[in-house]
Write a protein that holds these residues in place. Structure first.
Motif, PDB file in Angstrom:
ATOM      1  N   LEU A  45      42.071  65.149 -30.715  1.00  0.00           N
ATOM      2  CA  LEU A  45      43.385  65.770 -30.845  1.00  0.00           C
ATOM      3  C   LEU A  45      43.869  66.210 -29.481  1.00  0.00           C
ATOM      4  CD1 LEU A  45      45.144  66.489 -33.375  1.00  0.00           C
ATOM      5  CD2 LEU A  45      44.335  68.826 -33.101  1.00  0.00           C
TER       6      LEU A  45
ATOM      7  N   THR B 106      50.844  73.154 -34.343  1.00  0.00           N
ATOM      8  CA  THR B 106      50.439  73.820 -35.580  1.00  0.00           C
ATOM      9  C   THR B 106      50.192  75.308 -35.366  1.00  0.00           C
ATOM     10  OG1 THR B 106      48.088  73.437 -35.194  1.00  0.00           O
ATOM     11  CG2 THR B 106      49.316  71.684 -36.292  1.00  0.00           C
TER      12      THR B 106
ATOM     13  N   TYR C 235      44.241  70.759 -22.038  1.00  0.00           N
ATOM     14  CA  TYR C 235      43.216  71.732 -22.380  1.00  0.00           C
ATOM     15  C   TYR C 235      42.583  72.323 -21.122  1.00  0.00           C
ATOM     16  CZ  TYR C 235      42.910  69.996 -27.260  1.00  0.00           C
ATOM     17  OH  TYR C 235      43.157  69.648 -28.557  1.00  0.00           O
TER      18      TYR C 235
ATOM     19  N   PRO D  22      43.018  77.461 -30.993  1.00  0.00           N
ATOM     20  CA  PRO D  22      42.911  76.695 -32.244  1.00  0.00           C
ATOM     21  C   PRO D  22      41.563  76.943 -32.929  1.00  0.00           C
ATOM     22  CG  PRO D  22      43.745  75.318 -30.472  1.00  0.00           C
ATOM     23  CD  PRO D  22      43.287  76.593 -29.839  1.00  0.00           C
TER      24      PRO D  22
ATOM     25  N   GLU E 154      49.440  68.159 -29.457  1.00  0.00           N
ATOM     26  CA  GLU E 154      49.441  68.051 -30.915  1.00  0.00           C
ATOM     27  C   GLU E 154      48.902  69.321 -31.558  1.00  0.00           C
ATOM     28  OE1 GLU E 154      48.753  63.232 -31.422  1.00  0.00           O
ATOM     29  OE2 GLU E 154      47.017  64.569 -31.255  1.00  0.00           O
ATOM     30  N   ALA E 155      47.858  69.884 -30.937  1.00  0.00           N
ATOM     31  CA  ALA E 155      47.262  71.091 -31.504  1.00  0.00           C
ATOM     32  C   ALA E 155      48.224  72.267 -31.448  1.00  0.00           C
ATOM     33  CB  ALA E 155      45.977  71.430 -30.762  1.00  0.00           C
TER      34      ALA E 155
ATOM     35  N   HIS F 176      37.361  66.246 -29.938  1.00  0.00           N
ATOM     36  CA  HIS F 176      38.015  66.653 -31.184  1.00  0.00           C
ATOM     37  C   HIS F 176      39.038  65.648 -31.698  1.00  0.00           C
ATOM     38  CE1 HIS F 176      36.100  70.575 -31.064  1.00  0.00           C
ATOM     39  NE2 HIS F 176      36.483  70.724 -29.801  1.00  0.00           N
TER      40      HIS F 176
ATOM     41  N   ASN G  64      37.096  69.676 -37.434  1.00  0.00           N
ATOM     42  CA  ASN G  64      38.425  70.013 -36.928  1.00  0.00           C
ATOM     43  C   ASN G  64      39.391  70.151 -38.098  1.00  0.00           C
ATOM     44  OD1 ASN G  64      40.899  70.231 -35.712  1.00  0.00           O
ATOM     45  ND2 ASN G  64      40.689  68.418 -34.431  1.00  0.00           N
TER      46      ASN G  64
ATOM     47  N   LEU H 223      42.447  70.735 -38.140  1.00  0.00           N
ATOM     48  CA  LEU H 223      43.818  70.327 -37.851  1.00  0.00           C
ATOM     49  C   LEU H 223      44.021  68.828 -37.956  1.00  0.00           C
ATOM     50  CD1 LEU H 223      44.621  72.565 -34.758  1.00  0.00           C
ATOM     51  CD2 LEU H 223      45.006  73.048 -37.182  1.00  0.00           C
ATOM     52  N   LYS H 224      42.934  68.048 -37.927  1.00  0.00           N
ATOM     53  CA  LYS H 224      43.086  66.595 -37.852  1.00  0.00           C
ATOM     54  C   LYS H 224      43.712  66.017 -39.102  1.00  0.00           C
ATOM     55  CE  LYS H 224      40.216  63.941 -35.882  1.00  0.00           C
ATOM     56  NZ  LYS H 224      39.007  63.195 -35.518  1.00  0.00           N
TER      57      LYS H 224
END
Length: 481
Positions: A396, A404, A368, A418, A400-401, A394, A461, A463-464
């Motif tokens: 994540l 998606t 990040y 994201p 991994e983020a 987060h 989040n 996406l989790k």
């Protein structure tokens, strides 16, 4: 008759010569025996093996470690003072420490013999003597209760402002200082981690003020020593400091041999303490050092912006609270970093290249990096959130983020931000900011956030809860262990 007297005179002469030779041998043996068991002073020591005994007081001791080898213990340094108030350094190598370590106590009186004497290095000297003592396999070390001559309780090499300036940047001497505490700034994380720092502003005899900086383990030791004190100390005595001139100002840096004593812990400090008590200065007491001492000092964004303009270059942390007013989407949200040095990789048609490691076919990892504008009631600033902080906030990882968000084959750095990063806009956080030398340069544009102390209304989040299939940079699936 003449021959008789001649023979008699010759016999007497030979007898006298023999007596003198025997006397010289006897005196030599007696002198050698006496020297082997005699008491000598530091000023009597010469280079080589010394079989005589030295009585001294052990003032302080500390470990010498090799930071380039992960803090490997090299030896134990000690500072001693004899009956003539002469100070001398002694060293015990790491392999011999087990037989002495448990017996060492500050201010104990000792008798040592059978040691080696050698010349000490010309840099970072702790005493005025050009010699130092080295323990060897034959060295005897005993604690004594009744020395032949009285031993001083303590010994310091205090220097005034002019003398400290003369020693600055020379790295020749590590003098001692004594002064009145005016204020303390600290960067002590809770729990303590790396990059801890304490800055003590103190007034010397001549009323000049200087700043003493203690780093890492020394800063933690300073905090630990202060913690049980019910009132703020007034006097500080610090040993073996290294004076530096930066931008025309005098700064004092702690070394591995620095020991700090407050108020009446030393006779020198006690004398200064009562001088200050007797003097009505009208000054307030030192700032409350331990009111939330384990926390990093709080600062508004306006104060943070002013700090890097008005203060000397340094590394220090602060706590700020602010609302995210804008996420800078144009700067992206992630980057592919080198697996060795963590620097951003350069992307070619078929591979990633690291210029620092000179690797033209690097296997990168995704991290990040998000820039945000954050404001409080005083000002606005640009702050950068890096991988560790975002992952912890987060739950994540960046790799991994991105699974998606981007189709196979897309450049992760070109993917959209994201949703959980975008929805940080409008949220309020209390966060720790690390200021370093870069922030004091003309190129400074951002501050780095190193920790989130409090999330005032966390952004959910989305996406989790999704099933995430981790993949490598080549798009292949990576099985979890």
């Amino acid at each position: 008759m003449y021959k008789y007297w001649y023979d008699l005179t010759t016999a007497i002469h030979d007898l006298i010569i023999s007596f003198l030779l025997i006397s010289h041998v006897f005196l030599y043996l007696l002198s050698s025996t006496f020297m082997a068991n005699s008491k000598v002073f530091f000023s009597d020591l010469k280079s080589g093996r010394c079989s005589s005994a030295v009585e001294a007081r052990l003032l302080r001791f500390w470990e010498a470690r090799n930071v380039k080898r992960g803090g490997e213990l090299m030896w134990m340094d000690m500072l001693m003072v004899d009956a003539n108030a002469a100070m001398m350094k002694a060293s015990i190598v790491a392999r011999m420490l087990p037989q002495y370590r448990e017996r060492l106590t500050a201010r104990m009186m000792i008798s040592i013999s059978g040691f080696d004497v050698s010349r000490c290095a010309q840099n970072f000297r702790l005493t005025d003597s050009s010699m130092l003592i080295r323990f060897n396999e034959s060295t005897t070390f005993d604690e004594i209760a009744d020395p032949v001559s009285p031993l001083p309780e303590e010994a310091f090499r205090f220097r005034n402002q002019a003398e400290l300036i003369g020693l600055a940047n020379t790295n020749t001497q590590l003098p001692d200082i004594i002064g009145e505490i005016l204020s303390v700034k600290r960067t002590i994380s809770d729990p303590p981690e790396d990059k801890n720092r304490v800055m003590v502003t103190m007034k010397l005899d001549s009323d000049e003020t200087v700043t003493l900086s203690l780093f890492d383990s020394q800063a933690i030791a300073f905090h630990t020593q202060l913690e049980p004190m019910r009132i703020d100390p007034t006097v500080i005595v610090a040993s073996s400091i290294n004076p530096k001139m930066v931008g025309g100002r005098l700064f004092l840096n702690a070394t591995s041999g620095t020991h700090v004593y407050f108020d009446k812990k030393t006779r020198a400090g006690e004398s200064r303490f009562y001088e200050l008590v007797a003097r009505d200065t009208g000054l307030p007491s030192a700032v409350p050092l331990l009111r939330s001492y384990a926390k990093v000092e709080k600062m508004s964004i306006a104060e943070l912006n002013s700090f890097i303009v008005e203060s000397a270059s340094q590394e220090i942390d602060f706590l700020c609270t602010g609302r995210v007013v804008r996420v800078d989407a144009e700067k992206g949200w992630c980057y592919v970093s080198c697996s060795k040095c963590s620097k951003k990789l350069q992307r070619t048609v078929s591979a990633f290249t690291c210029g620092r490691c000179n690797n033209s076919n690097d296997v990168g990892s995704l991290h990040y990096r998000v820039e945000m504008a954050i404001s409080d009631d005083t000002a606005e600033g640009t702050f950068v959130w890096f991988d560790g902080v975002m992952t912890k906030l987060h739950g994540l990882r960046a790799s991994e983020a991105v699974e998606t968000l981007a189709e196979d084959g897309d450049n992760p750095e070109d993917s959209v931000i994201p949703p959980f990063v975008a929805c940080m806009e409008g949220r309020t956080y209390t966060f720790q900011v690390r200021v370093n030398a870069y922030n004091f340069t003309e190129n400074h544009k951002t501050f780095t956030i190193t920790r989130v102390a409090e999330d005032h209304g966390h952004c959910r989040n989305p996406l989790k809860k999704k099933m995430i299939v981790p993949r490598g940079m080549d798009g292949r699936r990576i099985d979890r262990e």
